[in-house]
Design a protein around this motif. Sequence first.
Motif, PDB file in Angstrom:
ATOM      1  N   ILE A   1       0.778  -1.216   0.000  1.00  0.00           N
ATOM      2  CA  ILE A   1       0.000   0.000   0.000  1.00  0.00           C
ATOM      3  C   ILE A   1       0.814   1.272   0.000  1.00  0.00           C
ATOM      4  CG2 ILE A   1      -2.117  -0.942   0.943  1.00  0.00           C
ATOM      5  CD1 ILE A   1      -1.192  -0.405   3.688  1.00  0.00           C
ATOM      6  N   LYS A   2       2.070   1.212  -0.483  1.00  0.00           N
ATOM      7  CA  LYS A   2       2.848   2.428  -0.688  1.00  0.00           C
ATOM      8  C   LYS A   2       2.954   2.733  -2.172  1.00  0.00           C
ATOM      9  CE  LYS A   2       6.051   2.522   3.223  1.00  0.00           C
ATOM     10  NZ  LYS A   2       7.461   2.411   3.597  1.00  0.00           N
ATOM     11  N   THR A   3       2.934   4.013  -2.518  1.00  0.00           N
ATOM     12  CA  THR A   3       3.182   4.417  -3.894  1.00  0.00           C
ATOM     13  C   THR A   3       4.242   5.491  -3.893  1.00  0.00           C
ATOM     14  OG1 THR A   3       1.553   6.203  -3.903  1.00  0.00           O
ATOM     15  CG2 THR A   3       0.762   4.002  -4.477  1.00  0.00           C
ATOM     16  N   SER A   4       4.897   5.631  -5.035  1.00  0.00           N
ATOM     17  CA  SER A   4       5.967   6.618  -5.117  1.00  0.00           C
ATOM     18  C   SER A   4       5.434   8.036  -5.193  1.00  0.00           C
ATOM     19  CB  SER A   4       6.828   6.337  -6.364  1.00  0.00           C
ATOM     20  OG  SER A   4       6.025   6.373  -7.519  1.00  0.00           O
ATOM     21  N   SER A   5       4.127   8.196  -5.230  1.00  0.00           N
ATOM     22  CA  SER A   5       3.544   9.528  -5.325  1.00  0.00           C
ATOM     23  C   SER A   5       3.225  10.124  -3.959  1.00  0.00           C
ATOM     24  CB  SER A   5       2.250   9.471  -6.153  1.00  0.00           C
ATOM     25  OG  SER A   5       1.311   8.632  -5.538  1.00  0.00           O
ATOM     26  N   ASP A   6       3.689   9.476  -2.859  1.00  0.00           N
ATOM     27  CA  ASP A   6       3.442  10.022  -1.524  1.00  0.00           C
ATOM     28  C   ASP A   6       3.996  11.432  -1.409  1.00  0.00           C
ATOM     29  OD1 ASP A   6       2.186   7.798  -0.657  1.00  0.00           O
ATOM     30  OD2 ASP A   6       3.983   6.873   0.173  1.00  0.00           O
ATOM     31  N   LYS A   7       3.383  12.253  -0.561  1.00  0.00           N
ATOM     32  CA  LYS A   7       3.838  13.615  -0.350  1.00  0.00           C
ATOM     33  C   LYS A   7       5.199  13.607   0.339  1.00  0.00           C
ATOM     34  CE  LYS A   7      -0.796  15.557  -0.236  1.00  0.00           C
ATOM     35  NZ  LYS A   7      -1.788  16.306   0.541  1.00  0.00           N
ATOM     36  N   PRO A   8       5.988  14.669   0.182  1.00  0.00           N
ATOM     37  CA  PRO A   8       7.382  14.658   0.626  1.00  0.00           C
ATOM     38  C   PRO A   8       7.603  14.280   2.073  1.00  0.00           C
ATOM     39  CG  PRO A   8       6.976  16.570  -0.752  1.00  0.00           C
ATOM     40  CD  PRO A   8       5.640  15.908  -0.536  1.00  0.00           C
ATOM     41  N   ASP A   9       6.725  14.671   2.997  1.00  0.00           N
ATOM     42  CA  ASP A   9       6.979  14.423   4.403  1.00  0.00           C
ATOM     43  C   ASP A   9       6.438  13.087   4.884  1.00  0.00           C
ATOM     44  OD1 ASP A   9       8.339  16.776   4.709  1.00  0.00           O
ATOM     45  OD2 ASP A   9       6.573  17.918   5.289  1.00  0.00           O
ATOM     46  N   ASP A  10       5.883  12.269   4.007  1.00  0.00           N
ATOM     47  CA  ASP A  10       5.288  11.010   4.425  1.00  0.00           C
ATOM     48  C   ASP A  10       6.333   9.974   4.801  1.00  0.00           C
ATOM     49  OD1 ASP A  10       2.773  11.910   4.239  1.00  0.00           O
ATOM     50  OD2 ASP A  10       2.333  11.038   2.297  1.00  0.00           O
ATOM     51  N   HIS A  11       7.441   9.942   4.100  1.00  0.00           N
ATOM     52  CA  HIS A  11       8.440   8.910   4.320  1.00  0.00           C
ATOM     53  C   HIS A  11       9.809   9.568   4.427  1.00  0.00           C
ATOM     54  CE1 HIS A  11       5.302   6.071   3.480  1.00  0.00           C
ATOM     55  NE2 HIS A  11       5.086   6.646   2.331  1.00  0.00           N
ATOM     56  N   LEU A  12      10.283   9.724   5.653  1.00  0.00           N
ATOM     57  CA  LEU A  12      11.555  10.413   5.858  1.00  0.00           C
ATOM     58  C   LEU A  12      12.694   9.705   5.158  1.00  0.00           C
ATOM     59  CD1 LEU A  12      11.335  11.460   9.617  1.00  0.00           C
ATOM     60  CD2 LEU A  12      11.087  12.899   7.608  1.00  0.00           C
ATOM     61  N   SER A  13      12.616   8.394   5.066  1.00  0.00           N
ATOM     62  CA  SER A  13      13.716   7.673   4.427  1.00  0.00           C
ATOM     63  C   SER A  13      13.826   8.038   2.949  1.00  0.00           C
ATOM     64  CB  SER A  13      13.517   6.160   4.577  1.00  0.00           C
ATOM     65  OG  SER A  13      12.317   5.739   3.975  1.00  0.00           O
ATOM     66  N   GLU A  14      12.686   8.245   2.285  1.00  0.00           N
ATOM     67  CA  GLU A  14      12.708   8.619   0.876  1.00  0.00           C
ATOM     68  C   GLU A  14      13.286  10.026   0.698  1.00  0.00           C
ATOM     69  OE1 GLU A  14       8.835   8.183  -0.747  1.00  0.00           O
ATOM     70  OE2 GLU A  14       8.695   6.048  -0.280  1.00  0.00           O
ATOM     71  N   ASN A  15      12.914  10.938   1.588  1.00  0.00           N
ATOM     72  CA  ASN A  15      13.437  12.298   1.515  1.00  0.00           C
ATOM     73  C   ASN A  15      14.939  12.308   1.756  1.00  0.00           C
ATOM     74  OD1 ASN A  15      10.741  12.854   1.338  1.00  0.00           O
ATOM     75  ND2 ASN A  15      10.545  13.706   3.369  1.00  0.00           N
ATOM     76  N   PHE A  16      15.357  11.525   2.748  1.00  0.00           N
ATOM     77  CA  PHE A  16      16.786  11.462   3.062  1.00  0.00           C
ATOM     78  C   PHE A  16      17.579  10.926   1.879  1.00  0.00           C
ATOM     79  CE2 PHE A  16      20.374   8.844   4.458  1.00  0.00           C
ATOM     80  CZ  PHE A  16      21.160   9.812   5.060  1.00  0.00           C
ATOM     81  N   GLU A  17      17.069   9.890   1.231  1.00  0.00           N
ATOM     82  CA  GLU A  17      17.785   9.296   0.097  1.00  0.00           C
ATOM     83  C   GLU A  17      18.006  10.318  -1.012  1.00  0.00           C
ATOM     84  OE1 GLU A  17      19.286   6.524  -0.295  1.00  0.00           O
ATOM     85  OE2 GLU A  17      18.669   5.527   1.542  1.00  0.00           O
TER      86      GLU A  17
END
Length: 246
Positions: free
Chosen positions: A145-161
Amino acid sequence: MGLLIQEPPLQVLPSLAKAIGLNEAIVLQQIHYWLQKSSNIEVGHKWIYNTYNAWQKQFPFWSIPTIRRTITSLEKQGVIVTGNFNKAGFDNTKWYRIDYQKLESMSRRCDQNDQTMRSIWTDGADQNDQTNTNRLPETTTETTIKTSSDKPDDHLSENFEAIWKEYPNKAGKKEAFRHYKKWRKESKEHTDEYLMAKLKAYKQDLAVNAWKKPMNGSTWFNGRFNDEYTVPDMNQPPIRAKGYQF
């Protein structure tokens, strides 16, 4: 008419709510639905995974602390099992599965019609057509249930990467991510855009001052990004000392 049913409503069986709690029943029904769609198999079971921020997208009427308490309650009751099968060691996103045997044993203690209760607890295939939660937006990647279209603050790990990709020294990534998470969660004033701007200034400083070596990532992300970087204006003529000829 605006508050009457014009969008997919959440459904929950009173017998399930009586057995485990109202909030817990709503969350459990949603987990049950996504498990039917999941193809993530670990240690012989289907799993889904999600962050608390992403869960709040599906339950916008609850705060994150309420969602966390509800999921913790489900864990303590033994009806859901949590794990961590993330590929990245620093990714703490929780994985979830339902202990259907536990639910089956609870159903025998309920006063409601046994056949009605078993229809949601033991036969997941029938529920995909009956529950209206299948029209809620998916909020995680891969096949769950995750998509790459999540808003920037939803997944800190993605923002960090995204930021780490631009950082010039790849040493100390695990500690750098730990410092980044702490800073993002505690700071309401600063944003990822601020951090990227500071990183751009730092890289310009390194380019101008070739004798400098980029800091270990764990050092820079531990507050050193707030250093002041003075980058010369390359369009200005060099300053000449008085009394000398060049």
